[in-house]
Design an enzyme around this catalytic site. Structure first.
Site: not given
Length: 395
Positions: A185, A213, A243
């Site tokens: 990340s 991610h 996310k």
């Protein structure tokens, strides 16, 4: 003489501020989108993990509201007692479909996921081979397990093989796991899963990929494991629902036996109240949207590639990111803080990332372009970057 709590806190906070390591928390006055409002000012938002803009999407809000009306604002209990509603099972079935696995389990957060799943399988009799740049939740999950933690040089497959061989042939451990982020990340690089899987098969390693991610971003949205076509080779596919999915929660996808085990041994699952019905419904809707509309993910990548190219063109050093994560490396912590403050003053919200999130001397501004940014927004952000960069003598 022992130190009082007050002295510890006062000295510690002063030290962090002096070193440029103290971050303030800003309060948003409206939803977290491509434009945010703080202290009455509208700013171009490049700090959010809301990759696809789903956090404020109408379909997700409608699903949340309908489920809340039907099921209530809370599940009322932990999952093993009577906090498992039909909608929780629907979400887990949808995650398994999304990830291409037999089954899945939903946790209350991605952090809970790593704390619960790693320690449910690994013990003090085991060893974990962990990439040195893995997320803090992986590090803490490994520590909680009591297993021997063996650091692997970042993305170094030769180091992984050497240490896998040593660990498995030592006779000291019952099980050995290799754990890595799918997408890292802070730099945006992608794990070398094809080579890692070859080594894992050679030494019979358990494989665990944290794809927080990568889910909704890589592999046409289905994640880094799917990107490499390795969904049958990775034991644990972990991801978040907060996310790209845009809501809250975490999950592990894998075999039915693995999920059955986590449901009786994953402590956050056992001892924390279930995800709210509204959140669960919103997550299901988000997964359906990603699977039905690949153009949402395509737009994310188009915007990210556009923004990176523009930053490079004006002279900024952008890390070797292979994903939409776009870190501008500045180095010095104080400079990084000053640069971020200047960006905000000029209308661009991008946060400084410094130690301990990244190693000392590698301070950066981490930019997160989303699918919902317009080209005009990104152009304006680059104009501000160029202005601040020249004023601070960086470009």
């Amino acid at each position: 003489m022992t130190k009082t709590l007050e002295a510890f806190l006062h000295e510690g906070l002063a030290s962090l501020k002096e070193q440029g390591l103290y971050n303030t928390i800003d309060v948003l006055e409206a939803h977290n989108g491509p434009i945010i409002k703080i202290n009455g000012r509208e700013l171009i938002n490049l700090a959010s993990n809301n990759y696809l803009g789903f956090a404020n999407r109408d379909e997700l809000k409608a699903a949340d509201q309908a489920a809340t009306q039907k099921w209530g604002v809370g599940a009322g209990a932990v999952r093993p007692i009577n906090g498992t509603l039909q909608i929780h099972q629907d979400l887990e079935a949808k995650i398994a479909e999304f990830k291409g696995t037999e089954a899945a389990i939903a946790f209350q957060s991605g952090f809970n996921c790593n704390m619960g799943a790693i320690s449910a399988v690994m013990t003090k009799n085991d060893a974990i081979l962990s990439d040195e740049l893995n997320h803090a939740s992986i590090i803490d999950g490994c520590r909680l397990s009591g297993a021997k933690i063996i650091r692997i040089k970042h993305q170094d497959m030769a180091d992984l093989e050497e240490k896998a061989k040593a660990a498995t042939e030592s006779g000291l451990y019952e099980k050995v796991m290799y754990i890595t982020d799918g997408v890292f990340s802070m730099d945006g690089d992608v794990a070398n899963l094809p080579e890692a899987v070859k080594i894992a098969e050679k030494y019979q390693l358990i494989t665990y990929v944290d794809d927080a991610h990568g889910s909704g971003v890589m592999g046409h949205g289905k994640g880094t494991v799917k990107h490499f076509g390795l969904q049958d080779k990775i034991d644990f596919q972990m991801g978040t629902l907060s996310k790209a999915i845009g809501v809250v929660g975490g999950y592990v996808a894998g075999t039915q036996e693995l999920i059955d085990w986590l449901k009786v041994r994953g402590r956050p699952f056992l001892f924390s109240t279930s995800l709210t019905p509204g959140s669960v419904a919103a997550c299901i809707t988000a997964l359906d949207l990603i699977m039905a509309h690949p153009e949402y993910v395509d737009q994310l990548w188009e915007n990210a590639d556009y923004f990176k190219a523009k930053l490079k063109a004006v002279g900024f050093k952008v890390a070797k990111s292979e994903t939409p994560i776009t870190p501008v490396i500045l180095g010095d912590e104080q400079l990084t803080q000053k640069f971020s403050q200047a960006l905000v003053a000029n209308g661009v919200y991008a946060k400084p990332i410094v130690f301990p999130t990244v190693p000392l001397g590698t301070g950066r501004i981490r930019n997160m372009p989303s699918a919902t940014h317009t080209k005009a927004m990104l152009d304006e952000a680059v104009t501000v970057y160029e202005k601040v960069g020249r004023e601070l003598g960086i470009i």
